[in-house]
Design an enzyme around this catalytic site. Structure first.
Site, mmCIF file in Angstrom:
data_model
loop_
_atom_site.group_PDB
_atom_site.id
_atom_site.type_symbol
_atom_site.label_atom_id
_atom_site.label_comp_id
_atom_site.label_asym_id
_atom_site.label_seq_id
_atom_site.Cartn_x
_atom_site.Cartn_y
_atom_site.Cartn_z
ATOM 1 C CE LYS A 280 3.844 3.109 14.425
ATOM 2 N NZ LYS A 280 3.066 2.045 13.799
ATOM 3 N NE ARG A 354 4.339 -0.342 3.232
ATOM 4 C CZ ARG A 354 3.206 -1.036 3.447
ATOM 5 N NH1 ARG A 354 2.344 -1.217 2.468
ATOM 6 N NH2 ARG A 354 2.953 -1.540 4.634
HETATM 7 N N1 BES Z 1 6.916 -0.173 12.119
HETATM 8 C C1 BES Z 1 5.558 -0.419 11.807
HETATM 9 C C2 BES Z 1 5.179 -1.893 11.898
HETATM 10 C C3 BES Z 1 5.099 -2.465 13.279
HETATM 11 C C4 BES Z 1 4.049 -2.158 14.106
HETATM 12 C C5 BES Z 1 6.060 -3.340 13.707
HETATM 13 C C6 BES Z 1 3.985 -2.714 15.374
HETATM 14 C C7 BES Z 1 5.992 -3.916 14.953
HETATM 15 C C8 BES Z 1 4.965 -3.587 15.797
HETATM 16 C C9 BES Z 1 5.265 0.053 10.409
HETATM 17 O O1 BES Z 1 5.931 1.194 10.010
HETATM 18 C C10 BES Z 1 3.803 0.371 10.354
HETATM 19 O O2 BES Z 1 3.400 1.270 11.030
HETATM 20 N N2 BES Z 1 3.076 -0.393 9.576
HETATM 21 C C11 BES Z 1 1.679 -0.212 9.464
HETATM 22 C C12 BES Z 1 1.336 -0.342 8.004
HETATM 23 C C13 BES Z 1 -0.059 0.050 7.688
HETATM 24 C C14 BES Z 1 -0.260 1.531 7.902
HETATM 25 C C15 BES Z 1 -0.292 -0.338 6.258
HETATM 26 C C16 BES Z 1 0.981 -1.286 10.290
HETATM 27 O O3 BES Z 1 1.478 -2.407 10.358
HETATM 28 O O4 BES Z 1 -0.021 -0.973 10.900
HETATM 29 MN MN MN Z 2 4.910 2.956 10.569
#
Ligand code: BES
Ligand code: MN
Ligand code: ZN
Length: 501
Positions: A280, A354
């Site tokens: 990230k 997931r």
């Molecule tokens: N935990 C995150 C989702 C999230 C991000 C929750 C920011 C709250 C605030 C999750 O694991 C994630 O990173 N999801 C990605 C999915 C994508 C790579 C398909 C997202 O939401 O960007």
């Molecule tokens: Mn994630």
């Protein structure tokens, strides 16, 4: 804090503080009127001079009001009488509690629970007042070396109800409010704990601590060796880059009859989500300690239902794991064989929730559940869709979706349904595996749910995305404890508990 209910008149109260409402513009509530009368017009004089307009949330603290037995009178602006709704009511209660806590009243008698709130009864007003009070006074100071608590904190509050007939319902509301608040506090505490302390083993330890408090609770866990044996390769892959071992914690609340099929709650418990190899960006990455808020809410729900002794069999699962980049980490391009036998192509290691959940959802089939609900901070897309006000609910089982939305309306813990139509399924097709762990930019919250739906065919299932509601950023940074209020309401409804007059 201590809460109780009472039905009495304001001039008879002998307390450190008595709390009464004033509507806009400068209109006394019936209770304030009574105080005004015995004080010889002291309060109405102040209002006439312009000391308080009555706008929602305005406060005026008075000392030694003539002929009033209580030391202080707190006048609280309640806005226009006809506009007083749920949101405003909660805001007023929250401001009142903070004000009392900071102005030296260690106890108070509050008449705001007598205000008329559109469509809500005394039970609701008292219960919300208790939950809101506990929420407003919450602090997380465990790791500060200098605690800066109020000097004379509020210790005891009495909520007044209009008639003696409503005392029983008020007492029930206090009991329920306290149980829900205890669950919210447990959820906030584990969620706010930093990720160098709160790892998957820590989640297990917290569950064990809770089970020592309640005889209805039993805890077991699934470690990495067991996961290996069971073929939970997707779950294991996510944790492979971390030095903190993955642990799945399972809490059993046996309140129902022995043979009764359980309701299972599965919480995403990423104690830190760095994104893994698909790392990230740095901004606000600290907040990914909150990626275990689904698990935290499950712990909180187990706390509340144990306190209430709900006559149900409920199993709470915390899917603990940490997602880190490392030489041993899983990578984009990997194809994983899940516990269900279905294969998944990893397109992005940041879509890890997931992968952990799909194996946990397969694992819980062994409990032969009546209903399974998973709760997860699953997608940033859910924040784009619903902002920070409502959690997302997705289910292909309409009755269950309706039950959840109803519970959300009853509890004031907002949730909104998103569709789970088959049309979305093709977005997660993969040329190399049974599915991909990513569905592209469009409807990211729904395609994540589509992914999970492929692992939940054996029971009635709903998915909750709490990415926008589980914590707050900015100056009020902290976990919210949501959706503990809505899930506990759902379970109280299932148990047939009266939550109305
Ligand atoms: N935990 C995150 C989702 C999230 C991000 C929750 C920011 C709250 C605030 C999750 O694991 C994630 O990173 N999801 C990605 C999915 C994508 C790579 C398909 C997202 O939401 O960007
Ligand atoms: Mn994630
Ligand atoms: Zn995540």
């Amino acid at each position: 804090m201590e809460f109780s209910v009472k039905s009495g008149s304001p001039e008879k109260q002998r307390s450190a503080c008595i709390v009464v409402g004033v509507f806009e513009p400068r209109r006394l509530t019936a209770v304030a009127e009574q105080l005004d009368e015995i004080s010889g017009g002291y309060i109405s004089n102040l209002l006439r001079r312009g000391d308080l307009e009555g706008k929602a949330g305005q406060m005026l603290l008075l000392h030694h009001v003539p002929n009033v037995l209580s030391e202080r009178v707190l006048l609280v602006g309640c806005g226009k009488e006809r506009e007083l709704d749920e949101r405003q009511y909660k805001q007023i209660i929250s401001k009142t509690i903070k004000n009392l806590n900071e102005t030296g009243s260690m106890e108070a008698v509050c008449f705001l629970t007598e205000l008329h709130v559109k469509g809500r009864d005394t039970y609701w007003k008292v219960r919300q007042a208790v939950e809101t009070a506990q929420d407003s006074l919450y602090t997380f100071l465990q790791l500060k070396t200098k605690k800066s608590d109020a000097r004379r904190p509020l210790r005891k509050i009495v909520f007044n109800v209009p008639t003696r007939r409503e005392l029983t319902v008020g007492e029930r509301a206090v009991e329920h409010g306290l149980a829900v608040a205890a669950g919210i506090t447990s959820a906030k505490d584990v969620a706010n704990m930093p990720p160098n302390i709160c790892n998957p083993v820590y989640l297990l330890e917290q569950a064990k601590l809770l089970s020592e408090q309640f005889s209805s609770l039993r805890v077991e866990s699934v470690d990495e060796a067991k996961m290996q044996e069971l073929g939970m390769n997707a779950y294991l892959a996510v944790g492979r880059g971390s030095d903190n071992a993955s642990v799945m914690t399972i809490m059993h609340h046996n309140g129902g009859t022995p043979g009764q099929a359980p309701i299972v709650l599965v919480g995403k418990g990423l104690t830190f989500d760095s994104g893994g190899i698909s790392i990230k960006p740095g901004e606000a990455m600290d907040e990914m300690k909150y990626d275990m808020c689904g698990a935290a809410s499950v712990l909180g729900v187990m706390h509340t239902i144990s306190k209430l002794n709900l006559p149900l069999n409920v199993i709470g699962v915390m899917a603990g794991c940490e997602n880190m980049p490392d030489a041993n980490a899983y990578r984009p391009g990997d194809i994983l064989t899940t516990m269900s036998g279905q294969t998944v192509e990893v397109l992005n290691t940041d879509a890890e929730g997931r992968l952990v959940l799909c194996d946990a959802l397969t694992y819980v089939e062994s409990f032969e559940p009546d209903t399974v609900i998973d709760i997860a901070t699953l997608t940033g897309a859910c924040i784009v869709a619903l902002g920070h006000h409502a959690s997302g609910v997705m289910s292909s089982h309409n009755p269950l979706a309706h039950e959840l939305i109803n519970a959300s309306e009853q509890s004031g813990d907002k949730a909104w349904r998103l569709p789970l139509w088959d049309e979305y399924q093709e977005q997660i097709e993969s040329p190399f595996a049974d599915m991909a762990n990513l569905g592209g930019r469009a409807a990211g919250t729904i395609t994540a749910a589509c992914f999970l739906s492929r692992f939940t065919k054996k029971y009635n299932w709903a998915h909750m995305d709490i990415a926008g509601t589980a914590w707050k950023s900015g100056k009020d940074k902290g976990a919210t404890g949501r959706p503990v209020p809505m899930l506990t309401q759902f379970l109280m409804n299932r148990a047939g508990v009266e939550t109305e007059e």
